[in-house]
Design a protein around this motif. Structure first.
Motif, PDB file in Angstrom:
ATOM      1  N   ALA A  88       1.062  15.804   0.880  1.00 60.75           N
ATOM      2  CA  ALA A  88       1.215  14.232   1.612  1.00 60.75           C
ATOM      3  C   ALA A  88       0.053  13.830   1.168  1.00 60.75           C
ATOM      4  CB  ALA A  88       1.828  14.571   2.885  1.00 60.75           C
ATOM      5  N   SER A  89      -0.931  14.276   1.831  1.00 56.28           N
ATOM      6  CA  SER A  89      -2.383  13.756   2.033  1.00 56.28           C
ATOM      7  C   SER A  89      -2.713  13.323   0.257  1.00 56.28           C
ATOM      8  CB  SER A  89      -3.354  14.802   2.724  1.00 56.28           C
ATOM      9  OG  SER A  89      -4.731  14.375   2.451  1.00 56.28           O
TER      10      SER A  89
ATOM     11  N   THR B 207      -7.485  14.282   6.882  1.00 53.76           N
ATOM     12  CA  THR B 207      -7.731  12.900   7.942  1.00 53.76           C
ATOM     13  C   THR B 207      -6.541  12.235   7.829  1.00 53.76           C
ATOM     14  OG1 THR B 207      -8.840  11.829   6.250  1.00 53.76           O
ATOM     15  CG2 THR B 207     -10.264  12.832   7.645  1.00 53.76           C
ATOM     16  N   TRP B 208      -6.164  11.537   8.784  1.00 53.38           N
ATOM     17  CA  TRP B 208      -4.876  10.495   8.715  1.00 53.38           C
ATOM     18  C   TRP B 208      -5.222   9.251   9.566  1.00 53.38           C
ATOM     19  CZ3 TRP B 208      -5.353  15.415  10.689  1.00 53.38           C
ATOM     20  CH2 TRP B 208      -5.708  15.692  11.849  1.00 53.38           C
ATOM     21  N   GLU B 209      -4.303   8.496   9.357  1.00 51.39           N
ATOM     22  CA  GLU B 209      -4.463   6.975  10.023  1.00 51.39           C
ATOM     23  C   GLU B 209      -4.256   7.115  11.521  1.00 51.39           C
ATOM     24  OE1 GLU B 209      -4.979   3.849   8.294  1.00 51.39           O
ATOM     25  OE2 GLU B 209      -5.402   5.647   6.906  1.00 51.39           O
ATOM     26  N   GLU B 210      -5.148   6.544  12.438  1.00 52.78           N
ATOM     27  CA  GLU B 210      -4.683   6.640  13.741  1.00 52.78           C
ATOM     28  C   GLU B 210      -3.999   4.991  14.095  1.00 52.78           C
ATOM     29  OE1 GLU B 210      -5.018   9.011  16.050  1.00 52.78           O
ATOM     30  OE2 GLU B 210      -6.547  10.375  14.811  1.00 52.78           O
ATOM     31  N   PRO B 211      -3.218   5.227  15.200  1.00 51.78           N
ATOM     32  CA  PRO B 211      -2.865   5.977  16.109  1.00 51.78           C
ATOM     33  C   PRO B 211      -1.702   6.758  15.436  1.00 51.78           C
ATOM     34  CG  PRO B 211      -1.904   4.011  16.990  1.00 51.78           C
ATOM     35  CD  PRO B 211      -2.744   3.867  15.684  1.00 51.78           C
ATOM     36  N   VAL B 212      -1.590   8.023  15.958  1.00 46.01           N
ATOM     37  CA  VAL B 212      -0.383   8.943  15.523  1.00 46.01           C
ATOM     38  C   VAL B 212       0.969   8.658  16.239  1.00 46.01           C
ATOM     39  CG1 VAL B 212       0.174  11.498  15.470  1.00 46.01           C
ATOM     40  CG2 VAL B 212      -2.256  10.950  15.002  1.00 46.01           C
ATOM     41  N   ARG B 213       1.811   8.439  15.666  1.00 51.71           N
ATOM     42  CA  ARG B 213       3.174   8.205  16.206  1.00 51.71           C
ATOM     43  C   ARG B 213       3.579   9.538  16.720  1.00 51.71           C
ATOM     44  NH1 ARG B 213       6.726   3.775  16.216  1.00 51.71           N
ATOM     45  NH2 ARG B 213       8.889   4.266  16.181  1.00 51.71           N
ATOM     46  N   ARG B 214       4.058   9.329  18.006  1.00 47.68           N
ATOM     47  CA  ARG B 214       4.806  10.318  18.607  1.00 47.68           C
ATOM     48  C   ARG B 214       6.335   9.976  18.985  1.00 47.68           C
ATOM     49  NH1 ARG B 214       1.294  14.271  22.013  1.00 47.68           N
ATOM     50  NH2 ARG B 214       3.281  15.130  22.545  1.00 47.68           N
ATOM     51  N   GLN B 215       7.274  10.650  18.457  1.00 48.16           N
ATOM     52  CA  GLN B 215       8.717  10.311  18.304  1.00 48.16           C
ATOM     53  C   GLN B 215       9.069  10.182  19.994  1.00 48.16           C
ATOM     54  OE1 GLN B 215      10.842  12.687  15.439  1.00 48.16           O
ATOM     55  NE2 GLN B 215      10.631  10.800  14.070  1.00 48.16           N
ATOM     56  N   SER B 216       8.535  10.934  20.830  1.00 54.40           N
ATOM     57  CA  SER B 216       9.119  11.100  22.089  1.00 54.40           C
ATOM     58  C   SER B 216       8.713   9.715  22.884  1.00 54.40           C
ATOM     59  CB  SER B 216       8.467  12.214  23.051  1.00 54.40           C
ATOM     60  OG  SER B 216       7.078  12.272  22.686  1.00 54.40           O
TER      61      SER B 216
ATOM     62  N   THR C  13       0.851  -1.134  -0.057  1.00 52.02           N
ATOM     63  CA  THR C  13       0.010  -0.002   0.111  1.00 52.02           C
ATOM     64  C   THR C  13       0.886   1.181   0.102  1.00 52.02           C
ATOM     65  OG1 THR C  13      -1.513  -1.298   1.336  1.00 52.02           O
ATOM     66  CG2 THR C  13      -1.907   1.122   1.404  1.00 52.02           C
ATOM     67  N   PRO C  14       0.646   2.028  -0.809  1.00 52.10           N
ATOM     68  CA  PRO C  14       1.657   3.449  -0.725  1.00 52.10           C
ATOM     69  C   PRO C  14       1.177   3.898   0.715  1.00 52.10           C
ATOM     70  CG  PRO C  14       0.193   3.173  -3.115  1.00 52.10           C
ATOM     71  CD  PRO C  14      -0.356   2.048  -1.895  1.00 52.10           C
ATOM     72  N   ILE C  15       2.210   4.557   1.056  1.00 52.87           N
ATOM     73  CA  ILE C  15       1.978   5.281   2.338  1.00 52.87           C
ATOM     74  C   ILE C  15       2.840   6.572   2.478  1.00 52.87           C
ATOM     75  CG2 ILE C  15       2.415   5.362   4.963  1.00 52.87           C
ATOM     76  CD1 ILE C  15       1.731   2.271   4.855  1.00 52.87           C
ATOM     77  N   THR C  16       2.123   7.713   2.665  1.00 54.87           N
ATOM     78  CA  THR C  16       2.900   8.740   2.803  1.00 54.87           C
ATOM     79  C   THR C  16       2.590   9.563   4.052  1.00 54.87           C
ATOM     80  OG1 THR C  16       0.947  10.460   2.488  1.00 54.87           O
ATOM     81  CG2 THR C  16       2.280   9.590   0.407  1.00 54.87           C
ATOM     82  N   ARG C  17       3.429  10.538   4.446  1.00 49.94           N
ATOM     83  CA  ARG C  17       3.444  11.116   5.856  1.00 49.94           C
ATOM     84  C   ARG C  17       3.708  12.507   5.906  1.00 49.94           C
ATOM     85  NH1 ARG C  17       8.226  13.329   6.125  1.00 49.94           N
ATOM     86  NH2 ARG C  17       9.873  11.925   6.198  1.00 49.94           N
ATOM     87  N   PHE C  18       3.066  13.123   6.939  1.00 49.89           N
ATOM     88  CA  PHE C  18       3.364  14.560   7.283  1.00 49.89           C
ATOM     89  C   PHE C  18       3.885  14.703   8.542  1.00 49.89           C
ATOM     90  CE2 PHE C  18       2.107  18.740   8.867  1.00 49.89           C
ATOM     91  CZ  PHE C  18       3.028  19.408   8.547  1.00 49.89           C
ATOM     92  N   ALA C  19       5.315  15.179   8.894  1.00 52.77           N
ATOM     93  CA  ALA C  19       5.940  14.947  10.123  1.00 52.77           C
ATOM     94  C   ALA C  19       6.404  16.049  10.724  1.00 52.77           C
ATOM     95  CB  ALA C  19       7.285  14.059   9.795  1.00 52.77           C
TER      96      ALA C  19
ATOM     97  N   LEU D  89       0.015  10.964   9.728  1.00 49.71           N
ATOM     98  CA  LEU D  89       0.765  12.233  10.651  1.00 49.71           C
ATOM     99  C   LEU D  89       1.717  11.578  11.623  1.00 49.71           C
ATOM    100  CD1 LEU D  89       0.845  15.357  11.484  1.00 49.71           C
ATOM    101  CD2 LEU D  89      -1.394  14.661  12.695  1.00 49.71           C
ATOM    102  N   ARG D  90       2.807  12.319  11.777  1.00 51.15           N
ATOM    103  CA  ARG D  90       3.829  11.655  12.681  1.00 51.15           C
ATOM    104  C   ARG D  90       3.934  13.145  13.473  1.00 51.15           C
ATOM    105  NH1 ARG D  90       7.821   8.742   9.997  1.00 51.15           N
ATOM    106  NH2 ARG D  90       9.213  10.460   9.581  1.00 51.15           N
TER     107      ARG D  90
END
Ligand code: GLU
Length: 302
Positions: free
Chosen positions: A34-35, A75-84, A10-16, A47-48
């Motif tokens: 990105a969307s 709209t974006w996939e959940e859960p949103v990854r948080r680098q911390s 599946t193609p996957i893009t992200r805004f980070a 979304l990251r």
């Protein structure tokens, strides 16, 4: 955390974004780009939150990201990854590079680096800069004798882990079986596209982790894009050269290779790049001042 998705094709893009300020029109362009790339490819948009610099990131900026993007209708996939929440993951990546003998502890302070450049006979004005505009690291502490290294460690001196970029590139080319390239499906700042060579030496020995921020942007972004199965990295052309380091790390850490689509930057009327402190370009200001999402799209031409 949800276990990472298996590569599904599946193609996957992200805004980070990094939550160290309010989003501006440039971020709106990047997020919509990105969307819409994901939509055009029939894929998913992530979304990251890139909040590794916990000293500079603030919860209200994180909330601002969600509010602004929702207002724009994304709209974006959940859960949103948080680098911390993933410092242990980045540490594992660093450890792997250390075990490969590609990193060294660097005890240099800013002042020591500046003094070394001054004393080099070349001077600050002519000293080479990396693509981000920072002076190339002059190699202090690179070849410390083990006894000296031990002494500094025992003294408890603070240090950063640097990548020995020359050694890393040689090993990576060996592992890869030749020169390493990346695929640019968008456009670099000078119109570069297609299969392009990496030039990580332009950055010198980059920092991969330090005491106050235990991972670097380069390491975290490379690992996350792989863990989240991002297939198309979309981002502004200001980050085009960073791809040289990311692709190098992908080869060393045996990570899959995404495609890249860098996009042009939104500038103000004077041609200057937008910054997080430029209030008139802030999405939140514009939103609270009565602008509509269509006004924003018109202003950034997307
Ligand atoms: N977090 C980075 C920034 O806000 C962007 C990371 C990326 O797209 O690779 O500048």
């Amino acid at each position: 955390m949800r276990s990472p998705e298996k590569i599904s094709g599946t193609p996957i893009t992200r805004f980070a974004p990094s939550p160290n300020g309010w989003l501006h029109l440039g971020h709106a362009f990047s997020a919509i780009f990105a969307s819409e790339t994901a939509k055009a490819l029939g894929g998913k948009f992530l979304l990251r939150i890139e909040d590794i610099d916990v000293g500079r990131c603030r919860p209200e900026y994180v909330q601002g990201i969600f509010d602004d993007l929702m207002w724009l209708g994304l709209t974006w996939e959940e859960p949103v990854r948080r680098q911390s929440e993933h410092f242990a993951t980045y540490d594992t990546g660093l450890k792997k590079l250390r075990d490969m003998g590609l990193c060294y502890p660097c005890f240099a302070t800013r002042k020591e680096i500046s003094d070394a450049i001054e004393a080099s006979g070349i001077g600050h004005a002519r000293w080479p800069l990396d693509p981000d505009g920072a002076p190339l690291y002059p190699g202090l502490y690179k070849d410390l004798a083990p006894a000296e290294l031990n002494r500094l460690m025992w003294e408890g001196r603070s240090y950063a882990w640097r990548l020995d970029t020359e050694k890393a590139l040689a090993l990576a080319e060996d592992m890869h079986g030749g020169p390493i390239t990346f695929r640019e499906d968008g456009e670099g700042p000078r119109g570069q596209k297609g299969k392009l060579p990496i030039k990580p030496m332009l950055f010198g020995d980059v920092i991969l982790a330090r005491k106050d921020v235990p991972t670097s942007y380069h390491l975290a972004v490379t690992l996350d894009d792989a863990l989240q199965n991002v297939t198309v990295v979309t981002r502004g052309q200001d980050l085009f050269p960073a791809t040289y380091i990311h692709r190098l790390l992908q080869v060393l850490l045996d990570l899959p290779e995404p495609a890249y689509r860098h996009h042009g930057l939104i500038r103000d009327e004077t041609g200057r790049r937008l910054s997080k402190s430029a209030k008139d370009q802030g999405l939140r200001e514009l939103r609270l001042g009565g602008a509509t999402p269509d006004d924003i799209r018109r202003r950034i031409g997307i």
